[in-house]
Scaffold this motif. Structure first.
Motif, PDB file in Angstrom:
ATOM      1  N   LYS A 132       4.239 -40.480  80.642  1.00 12.85           N
ATOM      2  CA  LYS A 132       3.266 -41.514  80.780  1.00 12.85           C
ATOM      3  C   LYS A 132       3.090 -42.674  79.499  1.00 12.85           C
ATOM      4  O   LYS A 132       2.612 -43.622  79.607  1.00 12.85           O
ATOM      5  N   ARG A 147       3.747 -46.152  78.009  1.00  8.98           N
ATOM      6  CA  ARG A 147       4.229 -47.024  78.397  1.00  8.98           C
ATOM      7  C   ARG A 147       4.999 -47.854  77.782  1.00  8.98           C
ATOM      8  O   ARG A 147       5.199 -48.868  77.550  1.00  8.98           O
ATOM      9  N   SER A 165       4.623 -46.952  82.764  1.00  6.89           N
ATOM     10  CA  SER A 165       5.317 -45.473  82.889  1.00  6.89           C
ATOM     11  C   SER A 165       5.796 -45.762  82.993  1.00  6.89           C
ATOM     12  O   SER A 165       6.869 -46.602  84.514  1.00  6.89           O
TER      13      SER A 165
END
Length: 127
Positions: A23, A25, A80
């Protein structure tokens, strides 16, 4: 490959389930292209300096790189891993529809340099 069913219909995708991916980024999607013609020949996703790495590239990719003045551009960053995977798949399809002939061997939609017929004309003198 997996099948996604949504209100937009049914779609076959190579993108893993979002819960399986990072997850953070820190991912991006990039494309490599021939400077003189703007012919895109590779779409990828990565993080860090992945777009600079030329190791583990296929024969067709290396031949284009060897014979043409090429460059790379970031399509979108700050994604992500799931977002980057989805965009890579979408961008690959978009560039194919525009007529770009990609050298990706492992591709989101199951076609690519393994299908090296006449559509790869710009590469034939290199082979």
């Amino acid at each position: 490959m997996r099948i996604e069913i949504s209100s937009n219909g049914i779609k076959l995708t190579a993108v893993p389930d979002e819960s399986e991916l990072s997850k953070a980024r820190v991912f991006y999607v990039y494309e490599r292209f021939i400077k003189d013609t703007d012919q895109v020949f590779y779409i990828g996703k990565g993080k860090g300096d992945r777009f600079k790495q030329l190791d583990r590239r296929n024969f067709y990719f290396l031949k284009v790189k060897e014979h043409f003045d090429c460059d790379v551009r970031i399509v979108k960053e700050g994604l992500s891993e799931y977002e980057a995977s989805v965009l890579e798949e979408e961008w690959f399809s978009q560039r194919e529809k525009e007529g770009h002939i990609l050298t990706n061997i492992a591709v989101p939609n199951g076609v690519g340099a393994n299908d090296l017929p006449e559509k790869y004309e710009y590469m034939l003198p290199l082979l």
